[in-house]
Motif scaffolding. Sequence first.
Motif, PDB file in Angstrom:
ATOM      1  N   ARG A   1      88.081  58.297  54.702  1.00  0.00           N
ATOM      2  CA  ARG A   1      87.406  58.413  53.447  1.00  0.00           C
ATOM      3  C   ARG A   1      85.864  58.987  53.762  1.00  0.00           C
ATOM      4  O   ARG A   1      85.476  58.642  55.086  1.00  0.00           O
ATOM      5  N   ARG A   2      84.954  59.469  52.954  1.00  0.00           N
ATOM      6  CA  ARG A   2      83.892  59.889  53.124  1.00  0.00           C
ATOM      7  C   ARG A   2      82.848  59.042  53.817  1.00  0.00           C
ATOM      8  O   ARG A   2      82.720  57.741  53.131  1.00  0.00           O
ATOM      9  N   PHE A   3      82.042  59.160  54.826  1.00  0.00           N
ATOM     10  CA  PHE A   3      81.176  58.402  55.452  1.00  0.00           C
ATOM     11  C   PHE A   3      79.664  58.545  54.988  1.00  0.00           C
ATOM     12  O   PHE A   3      79.367  59.809  54.947  1.00  0.00           O
ATOM     13  N   THR A   4      78.824  57.652  54.611  1.00  0.00           N
ATOM     14  CA  THR A   4      77.345  58.010  54.175  1.00  0.00           C
ATOM     15  C   THR A   4      76.691  57.698  55.763  1.00  0.00           C
ATOM     16  O   THR A   4      75.621  58.596  56.003  1.00  0.00           O
ATOM     17  N   TRP A   5      77.194  56.754  56.361  1.00  0.00           N
ATOM     18  CA  TRP A   5      76.180  56.402  57.865  1.00  0.00           C
ATOM     19  C   TRP A   5      77.010  56.904  59.079  1.00  0.00           C
ATOM     20  O   TRP A   5      78.263  57.049  59.219  1.00  0.00           O
ATOM     21  N   GLY A   6      75.974  57.159  60.047  1.00  0.00           N
ATOM     22  CA  GLY A   6      76.708  57.361  61.406  1.00  0.00           C
ATOM     23  C   GLY A   6      76.575  58.670  61.714  1.00  0.00           C
ATOM     24  O   GLY A   6      76.861  59.053  63.119  1.00  0.00           O
ATOM     25  N   PHE A   7      76.252  59.892  60.993  1.00  0.00           N
ATOM     26  CA  PHE A   7      76.414  61.065  61.523  1.00  0.00           C
ATOM     27  C   PHE A   7      75.018  61.736  61.317  1.00  0.00           C
ATOM     28  O   PHE A   7      75.156  63.172  61.283  1.00  0.00           O
ATOM     29  N   HIS A   8      73.790  61.026  61.044  1.00  0.00           N
ATOM     30  CA  HIS A   8      72.534  61.646  61.031  1.00  0.00           C
ATOM     31  C   HIS A   8      72.614  62.752  59.886  1.00  0.00           C
ATOM     32  O   HIS A   8      72.101  63.982  60.293  1.00  0.00           O
ATOM     33  N   ALA A   9      73.134  62.354  58.649  1.00  0.00           N
ATOM     34  CA  ALA A   9      72.986  63.339  57.468  1.00  0.00           C
ATOM     35  C   ALA A   9      71.540  63.668  57.381  1.00  0.00           C
ATOM     36  O   ALA A   9      70.635  62.897  57.060  1.00  0.00           O
TER      37      ALA A   9
ATOM     38  N   ASP B   1      74.687  52.514  46.473  1.00  0.00           N
ATOM     39  CA  ASP B   1      74.554  51.219  47.386  1.00  0.00           C
ATOM     40  C   ASP B   1      73.036  51.966  48.352  1.00  0.00           C
ATOM     41  O   ASP B   1      73.481  52.662  49.121  1.00  0.00           O
ATOM     42  N   MET B   2      72.078  51.048  48.379  1.00  0.00           N
ATOM     43  CA  MET B   2      71.093  51.417  49.107  1.00  0.00           C
ATOM     44  C   MET B   2      70.810  50.321  50.289  1.00  0.00           C
ATOM     45  O   MET B   2      69.738  50.432  50.856  1.00  0.00           O
ATOM     46  N   ALA B   3      71.879  49.416  50.628  1.00  0.00           N
ATOM     47  CA  ALA B   3      71.637  48.572  51.682  1.00  0.00           C
ATOM     48  C   ALA B   3      71.452  49.336  52.926  1.00  0.00           C
ATOM     49  O   ALA B   3      72.089  50.254  53.139  1.00  0.00           O
ATOM     50  N   PRO B   4      70.679  48.889  53.903  1.00  0.00           N
ATOM     51  CA  PRO B   4      70.440  49.713  55.073  1.00  0.00           C
ATOM     52  C   PRO B   4      71.662  49.326  56.011  1.00  0.00           C
ATOM     53  O   PRO B   4      72.382  48.481  56.144  1.00  0.00           O
ATOM     54  N   PRO B   5      71.841  50.619  56.747  1.00  0.00           N
ATOM     55  CA  PRO B   5      72.751  50.500  57.801  1.00  0.00           C
ATOM     56  C   PRO B   5      72.289  49.802  58.988  1.00  0.00           C
ATOM     57  O   PRO B   5      71.017  49.406  59.034  1.00  0.00           O
ATOM     58  N   LYS B   6      72.997  49.381  59.939  1.00  0.00           N
ATOM     59  CA  LYS B   6      72.284  49.063  61.332  1.00  0.00           C
ATOM     60  C   LYS B   6      71.606  49.957  61.950  1.00  0.00           C
ATOM     61  O   LYS B   6      72.196  51.210  62.326  1.00  0.00           O
ATOM     62  N   ILE B   7      70.413  49.744  62.192  1.00  0.00           N
ATOM     63  CA  ILE B   7      69.670  50.910  62.977  1.00  0.00           C
ATOM     64  C   ILE B   7      69.306  50.690  64.272  1.00  0.00           C
ATOM     65  O   ILE B   7      68.677  49.448  64.628  1.00  0.00           O
ATOM     66  N   LEU B   8      69.646  51.443  65.148  1.00  0.00           N
ATOM     67  CA  LEU B   8      69.426  51.162  66.684  1.00  0.00           C
ATOM     68  C   LEU B   8      68.655  52.242  67.061  1.00  0.00           C
ATOM     69  O   LEU B   8      68.503  53.260  66.854  1.00  0.00           O
ATOM     70  N   PHE B   9      67.695  51.803  67.965  1.00  0.00           N
ATOM     71  CA  PHE B   9      66.459  52.599  68.555  1.00  0.00           C
ATOM     72  C   PHE B   9      67.143  52.602  70.203  1.00  0.00           C
ATOM     73  O   PHE B   9      67.212  51.545  70.891  1.00  0.00           O
ATOM     74  N   HIS B  10      67.010  53.765  70.542  1.00  0.00           N
ATOM     75  CA  HIS B  10      67.456  53.912  72.164  1.00  0.00           C
ATOM     76  C   HIS B  10      66.532  54.981  72.932  1.00  0.00           C
ATOM     77  O   HIS B  10      66.055  55.860  72.396  1.00  0.00           O
TER      78      HIS B  10
ATOM     79  N   GLU C   1      80.634  49.496  62.802  1.00  0.00           N
ATOM     80  CA  GLU C   1      80.297  49.383  61.294  1.00  0.00           C
ATOM     81  C   GLU C   1      79.356  50.365  61.146  1.00  0.00           C
ATOM     82  O   GLU C   1      78.861  51.114  61.917  1.00  0.00           O
ATOM     83  N   PRO C   2      78.782  50.243  59.943  1.00  0.00           N
ATOM     84  CA  PRO C   2      77.859  51.449  59.377  1.00  0.00           C
ATOM     85  C   PRO C   2      76.501  51.239  60.405  1.00  0.00           C
ATOM     86  O   PRO C   2      75.834  50.238  60.126  1.00  0.00           O
ATOM     87  N   THR C   3      76.258  52.307  61.044  1.00  0.00           N
ATOM     88  CA  THR C   3      75.272  52.440  62.102  1.00  0.00           C
ATOM     89  C   THR C   3      74.644  53.570  62.063  1.00  0.00           C
ATOM     90  O   THR C   3      74.966  54.807  61.782  1.00  0.00           O
TER      91      THR C   3
END
Length: 797
Positions: free
Chosen positions: A509-517, A164-173, A269-271
Amino acid sequence: MPSPRSVHPWMRPRIAGLLGALAVALSLAFAMFARAADLGWPREFDSSSGPFVIYQPQPERLNGDVLSGRAAFSLQKTGDAHPTFGVLWYGETIEVDRDSSVVTARGFDVTKVRLPGITPDEASRYEALVESQAEGWDLSGSVEELQAGLAAAEQERASVAGLDMAPPKILFHGRRAILVVYDGSPVLEPIEGSDFQRVVNTPYAVVLDPGNGSYYLNGANLWYRARDPLGPWTGIDRPPAAIEDAVPPDTTAYDQVQGPAPDVITATEPTELIATDGLPRYAPLVGDELLYLANTESDVVLEVDTQFLYVLISGRWFRSPSVDGPWTFVRGDQLPQSFKRVPTDSPKGNILASVAGTDQAEDAVADAEIPQTSAIQRDDRSFTAAYDGEPRFEPIAGTDLQYAVNTDAEVILADGRYYACDQGVWYIADDPEGPWSVSETRPVGVEDIPPDCPVYDVRYVSIYDSTPDVVYVGYLPGYLGCYPYHGTVVYGTGYRYNTWRSRHHYFPRRFTWGFHARYNPWLSRWSFGMSYSTGFLRVGTRWSTRPSVTTARGRSMWFGPGGYRRPLLTQDLTPLRARRPERMRTRVNDGLPANVYNRTENVARVDRSADRIRVRSIVQPIARPVRIPNDVFAGKDGKVYRRDTKGKWQVGAGAEWKPTSLPTPPAAMERPQQRERGIPPSTGVSRADVSRQRRDAAIERRMPRPQESPDATPPSGRPGRRSDRPAPRREPPVSPRHETPAPPPQEPAPSRERPAPRQESPAPGDLEKEYKARERSGRGENPEPRSREDLRPSRNR
């Protein structure tokens, strides 16, 4: 000396495993020390006919743990004025240890020999001589050599389908910040032995004090407080003493945060968060074509002509006209050509591993095909599976398999028997609650598990062979979440898996998003977290609310079987580059071996004295005062080629060399690992919809629904209460070499018979690419002697 009572309670359970860990560390240290005396290539061996010189082998294909390839050699017979050059094809069983970076060759077998420029009668005599002498040659090497060699091999490259290549929610701070991710709304569980509660559906250390209604967040040397786990969070000097005692301390100097405390951003949510230290500042990267965001630890590139922003997250590129989106996925082989011109020594040299067609990307894809191997004791009974209530199973789409949903273990029901995959080892039982024993077969159909299934990673764990005492196993990097994708590697499948929630337990379960892999091409490793937030993840992942197998395994499942790996950065916050030009891989002191089988909890499982294949009588290479250049290559056409210092090529004709030009090779092709499959919606019952809500999704899937409490009635036809479980089918085990399917991207498990020789090609192949790969593998000339013992890994197979 402090008394035992002064030892922090969180340290006591860890002391028991230190002796085992020390034994592993010592064995790895000796292997690393031995590699310092590695002679490199070429290697010279004595024989009754004269000295043989073997040039660096050129791998062609890795099938399971059987490597086939070719190598150039020379033999100067007694009385000859000049050596005669030739090409040999070979097959060998390999054993890999990524911690010491050693690939040990076993069962070396020459399958074909070609010597250009001599008569057929002479060729027959040479072939017989080479085959008889080669039985004693030691062609062991490094993981880097194998990686670079496979990257240069002209073969179809694997690409996993169905990710799945759908983008997560991408936040700039605009300030330094960390992202605290929750899997949905925060879920609380009591902390045993205290009056406090912990938020369990996050890998971060978030604690509730019901007495004052405050939540506390800890990371490294920082503490925060909030009235709601979703924030806002405020930094504090110290929490109440009782709260501080409930959280395991992190005293490592590496994780201590310097400077102002970062802001805390939360998400359910995936971010992914991209934090800048102030207003965005761009710096030149590729002339006037590309700029990079200089005051962030994320990988952000601006294409000047189009003004498109590109961000690299979990090995995936996403593009947008602004920081506000919308974001669109861009494959690594469809990026602007300017990305290939990013300097390797620039602050963003690491992104080249995610740009298809670069040396770094090809090395990364090749590395994804190299297994980590080990020998597991048959009498190992260490695995247990704990369930929240009676075991419950659900079907795996596109297969006849079912997987357990109310446990953090990876348990599969297949043909009336239960299989579990834990720490790279397969177990089998007649009952889902055990007893479990080491299996010599994988469940039939495991290679068809689709990426949207939470136990997808087990398809990358193989069984190669077995004896009455041990089972030889191995796993590919896909087991740890690294997948080849159109010329690059990505982390995670991209799916948000269904997790188990009930009144009593939460299993992640394993996460793809949120941990700056992030992938480090110099160390071939993924890491999680930005430098100033590593302490936050470290504290949370080390914390167990109770000393049980279930929670110990559950902590790592946020990051899969590989567990949490901290990023290794330099002082300027760029990825650590510590592999070349040294021949010996630099050990990284992050407290977690890259080889899962070398970890403390697995010491008792591994048989480090097992010899899978009878040790051959090894001939020690000759130490020569004059070094021979490693500049001779074996062509696929059976001819020998040499590259001079000016980059010109010559072809060998017996003892002579003649100038030649190499043909331009065709571009490498790509093959999918599996067919694209239509994944039907989940057949689970009574589940609330938690499908992701993303903008501009690249792939639309209906996601499985989250689990209910075990009080719900199991659907008919699925294992529920013990009386509903299928009766185990008791059949004699089948030999693993016939029954065990090999995981992608490999071909079916090879036979242990003599490997068939590869067919000669009318062209020599892409020798210029193989030359660059040889240079890239860091095989510098070293005058120190080399022996078989110098290359023996820590007996870990």
